[in-house]
Motif scaffolding. Structure first.
Motif, PDB file in Angstrom:
ATOM      1  N   VAL A  19      17.244 -56.028 -70.140  1.00  0.00           N
ATOM      2  CA  VAL A  19      17.091 -57.330 -70.791  1.00  0.00           C
ATOM      3  C   VAL A  19      15.602 -57.662 -70.887  1.00  0.00           C
ATOM      4  O   VAL A  19      15.132 -58.225 -71.876  1.00  0.00           O
ATOM      5  CB  VAL A  19      17.862 -58.427 -70.017  1.00  0.00           C
ATOM      6  N   ASN A  20      14.839 -57.270 -69.873  1.00  0.00           N
ATOM      7  CA  ASN A  20      13.399 -57.525 -69.917  1.00  0.00           C
ATOM      8  C   ASN A  20      12.788 -56.879 -71.158  1.00  0.00           C
ATOM      9  O   ASN A  20      11.978 -57.486 -71.851  1.00  0.00           O
ATOM     10  CB  ASN A  20      12.719 -56.995 -68.652  1.00  0.00           C
ATOM     11  N   LYS A  21      13.208 -55.645 -71.449  1.00  0.00           N
ATOM     12  CA  LYS A  21      12.637 -54.981 -72.630  1.00  0.00           C
ATOM     13  C   LYS A  21      13.058 -55.711 -73.892  1.00  0.00           C
ATOM     14  O   LYS A  21      12.279 -55.841 -74.836  1.00  0.00           O
ATOM     15  CB  LYS A  21      13.082 -53.515 -72.638  1.00  0.00           C
ATOM     16  N   LEU A  74      13.633 -58.935 -74.139  1.00  0.00           N
ATOM     17  CA  LEU A  74      12.775 -60.130 -74.219  1.00  0.00           C
ATOM     18  C   LEU A  74      11.389 -59.720 -74.730  1.00  0.00           C
ATOM     19  O   LEU A  74      10.771 -60.431 -75.528  1.00  0.00           O
ATOM     20  CB  LEU A  74      12.647 -60.799 -72.840  1.00  0.00           C
ATOM     21  N   GLU A  75      10.929 -58.554 -74.288  1.00  0.00           N
ATOM     22  CA  GLU A  75       9.597 -58.102 -74.692  1.00  0.00           C
ATOM     23  C   GLU A  75       9.526 -57.728 -76.164  1.00  0.00           C
ATOM     24  O   GLU A  75       8.466 -57.872 -76.795  1.00  0.00           O
ATOM     25  CB  GLU A  75       9.156 -56.923 -73.817  1.00  0.00           C
ATOM     26  N   VAL A  76      10.631 -57.228 -76.722  1.00  0.00           N
ATOM     27  CA  VAL A  76      10.633 -56.929 -78.171  1.00  0.00           C
ATOM     28  C   VAL A  76      10.429 -58.250 -78.926  1.00  0.00           C
ATOM     29  O   VAL A  76       9.609 -58.340 -79.846  1.00  0.00           O
ATOM     30  CB  VAL A  76      11.951 -56.236 -78.606  1.00  0.00           C
ATOM     31  N   VAL A 114      -0.362 -61.488 -71.004  1.00  0.00           N
ATOM     32  CA  VAL A 114      -0.515 -60.959 -69.640  1.00  0.00           C
ATOM     33  C   VAL A 114       0.490 -59.832 -69.407  1.00  0.00           C
ATOM     34  O   VAL A 114       0.216 -58.883 -68.664  1.00  0.00           O
ATOM     35  CB  VAL A 114      -0.327 -62.094 -68.602  1.00  0.00           C
ATOM     36  N   ASP A 115       1.641 -59.916 -70.047  1.00  0.00           N
ATOM     37  CA  ASP A 115       2.655 -58.872 -69.910  1.00  0.00           C
ATOM     38  C   ASP A 115       1.962 -57.529 -70.214  1.00  0.00           C
ATOM     39  O   ASP A 115       1.232 -57.414 -71.208  1.00  0.00           O
ATOM     40  CB  ASP A 115       3.777 -59.149 -70.936  1.00  0.00           C
ATOM     41  N   SER A 116       2.175 -56.520 -69.361  1.00  0.00           N
ATOM     42  CA  SER A 116       1.373 -55.286 -69.458  1.00  0.00           C
ATOM     43  C   SER A 116       1.522 -54.597 -70.817  1.00  0.00           C
ATOM     44  O   SER A 116       0.533 -54.110 -71.377  1.00  0.00           O
ATOM     45  CB  SER A 116       1.754 -54.328 -68.338  1.00  0.00           C
ATOM     46  N   GLU A 117       2.745 -54.577 -71.351  1.00  0.00           N
ATOM     47  CA  GLU A 117       2.965 -53.894 -72.633  1.00  0.00           C
ATOM     48  C   GLU A 117       2.222 -54.621 -73.753  1.00  0.00           C
ATOM     49  O   GLU A 117       1.627 -53.992 -74.634  1.00  0.00           O
ATOM     50  CB  GLU A 117       4.462 -53.855 -72.990  1.00  0.00           C
ATOM     51  N   HIS A 118       2.284 -55.935 -73.714  1.00  0.00           N
ATOM     52  CA  HIS A 118       1.672 -56.732 -74.783  1.00  0.00           C
ATOM     53  C   HIS A 118       0.158 -56.732 -74.661  1.00  0.00           C
ATOM     54  O   HIS A 118      -0.550 -56.755 -75.668  1.00  0.00           O
ATOM     55  CB  HIS A 118       2.285 -58.132 -74.786  1.00  0.00           C
ATOM     56  N   ASN A 127       4.620 -65.985 -68.997  1.00  0.00           N
ATOM     57  CA  ASN A 127       5.949 -66.587 -69.108  1.00  0.00           C
ATOM     58  C   ASN A 127       6.591 -66.277 -70.478  1.00  0.00           C
ATOM     59  O   ASN A 127       6.599 -67.103 -71.380  1.00  0.00           O
ATOM     60  CB  ASN A 127       5.769 -68.108 -68.899  1.00  0.00           C
ATOM     61  N   LYS A 128       7.134 -65.052 -70.580  1.00  0.00           N
ATOM     62  CA  LYS A 128       7.640 -64.585 -71.879  1.00  0.00           C
ATOM     63  C   LYS A 128       8.820 -65.393 -72.386  1.00  0.00           C
ATOM     64  O   LYS A 128       9.033 -65.503 -73.592  1.00  0.00           O
ATOM     65  CB  LYS A 128       8.003 -63.093 -71.787  1.00  0.00           C
ATOM     66  N   GLU A 129       9.602 -65.994 -71.459  1.00  0.00           N
ATOM     67  CA  GLU A 129      10.793 -66.746 -71.883  1.00  0.00           C
ATOM     68  C   GLU A 129      10.420 -67.884 -72.838  1.00  0.00           C
ATOM     69  O   GLU A 129      11.206 -68.239 -73.720  1.00  0.00           O
ATOM     70  CB  GLU A 129      11.543 -67.296 -70.661  1.00  0.00           C
TER      71      GLU A 129
END
Ligand code: NDP
Ligand code: MG
Length: 380
Positions: free
Chosen positions: A213-215, A217-219, A146-150, A121-123
């Motif tokens: 926008v997902n990217k 949020l991921e930054v 859990v986010d694949s990039e992280h 839950n990155k938000e």
């Protein structure tokens, strides 16, 4: 035996987490929570036998209570129930797989109760990272991405010192509209935006991937998880999602984690860290792959990414406004109430009209969320 609670068990990450649990056979599921899908939640309850289950919707919770009355499971509802599920006494870890800022309070409650967090839950991290990260330290709990990039970055950092990171190279597929101009995206429909080239995910994150926008949020997620500045995170387009992300160290060495696009790997890695377990599924075939291509992100036609950098650099309540405006706009787009390009226009408008508050409390974060919603309702 490891004991886990899953918040958002009926979603894309939740169901894949349960697939990992089923395949590995040595994790006990203590609590499950969902929004309203009681049909699937009942199947999960019968199979995994949690002590507690929560359904956000009160009426649905009543229906579920009646249909599982033959089982010794506590059925709860609403935010109170979600918080109870998060602190279920028998669990060691909580998988946060709900979508949106609704995850903030249960995540904090779980950490205060000493649970490790497998964070999808990155938000929550984007809006409350300044509360979550110090709290993890204070309570001695782990936040496992859990986010694949992280997860990729986390794997690249194994055995390394965080202070030797020069930059993080966060990879992005570019989504289904990579290479298009804004003009060419004017008539995008819900079905087009839900058609992600590489990953099968929940609806909200799939739209976020199409707008970039997902990217963004991921930054911000990477900034909090790995203690770096926004400008140390560079987005690299890699359309086939083979490289899940990379880290460049101060001596110029670049470490990368590669794999097929399968969320079960980062989920399983978070559940068992630092252990690796066997995982069935496709493997990378470098002969078939041939080459890996890279591109620069297009910040002009995908303004969501630039707005995220602005929000993350400014901090305070601005990331909340970025995120909340996006959540509401995406939901309106999915309901066919607004055109596609209005999503990022709304984020920009909400950010421009906001007076930033530094180091907001949870209440102030929720106030900024409500203000962003109000702005959007006043516009459409
Ligand atoms: P989904 O939409 O597939 O699932 C969301 C889950 O949250 C469902 O179980 C849903 O229940 C539940 N839920 C929604 N609202 C509430 C509520 N108010 N109370 C309790 N439960 C609720 O989302 P994803 O699995 O795709 O994403 C979940 C999170 O993981 C997001 O933050 C996303 O950004 C992140 N993530 C997802 C990835 C993916 O591959 N899917 C990859 C990386 C990160 P119901 O089914 O009843 O509506
Ligand atoms: Mg991701």
């Amino acid at each position: 035996m490891k004991k886990i609670a899953i918040l958002g068990s009926t979603g894309s990450i939740g169901t894949q987490t349960l697939e990992v649990v089923e395949a590995q056979k040595d994790i006990e599921v203590t609590a499950l929570a969902a929004g309203s899908n009681i049909a699937l939640l009942e199947v999960q309850i019968r199979k995994f036998r949690p002590k507690t289950a929560c359904v956000w919707d009160e009426q649905k919770a009543k229906e579920l209570k009646s249909s599982v009355r033959d089982l010794p499971v506590r059925i709860l509802s609403g935010m109170e129930g979600l918080m109870e599920a998060a602190i279920e006494p028998s669990s060691d870890m909580v998988v946060t797989a709900v979508v949106g800022m609704i995850g903030i309070r249960p995540t904090i409650a779980a950490m205060e109760a000493g649970k490790d967090i497998a964070l999808a839950n990155k938000e929550t991290l984007v809006t409350a990272g300044h509360i979550i990260m110090p709290l993890a330290k204070e309570r001695g709990v782990k936040i496992l991405p859990v986010d694949s990039e992280h997860s990729a970055i986390f794997q690249c950092l194994n055995g390394e010192h965080k202070n030797t990171i020069h930059k993080i190279l966060l990879t992005a597929s570019g989504g289904p509209f990579r290479g298009r101009t804004r003009k060419e995206m004017e008539s995008v429909q819900v079905e087009d935006a839900l058609n992600h080239p590489n990953w099968s995910m929940g609806r909200k994150i799939t739209i976020d991937s199409s707008t970039m926008v997902n990217k963004g949020l991921e930054v911000m997620e990477a900034k909090w998880l790995f203690g770096v500045e926004m400008d140390q995170v560079q987005v690299v387009i890699q359309p086939k999602s083979i490289i899940h992300s990379m880290v460049e160290f101060e001596d110029g060495a670049v470490m990368a984690q590669l794999g097929t696009p399968d969320m079960k790997l980062p989920i399983q890695y978070a559940l068992y860290y630092p252990e690796r377990r066997p995982l069935s599924g496709d493997r990378l075939d470098f002969w078939i792959m041939g080459q890996i291509a890279f591109e620069k992100p297009d910040m002009v036609n995908f303004p969501g990414l630039g707005l995220a950098y602005e929000a993350g650099r400014t901090g305070g309540t601005l990331p909340t406004v970025f995120n909340a405006a996006n959540e509401r706009a995406v939901s309106k787009f999915l309901n066919r109430e607004i055109p596609y390009l209005a999503i990022t226009d709304m984020i920009e408008g909400a950010m421009n009209g906001h007076t930033v508050k530094d180091s907001p409390t949870v209440e102030e974060i929720l106030e900024a969320e409500a203000a962003a919603y109000e702005y959007i309702e006043s516009r459409w």
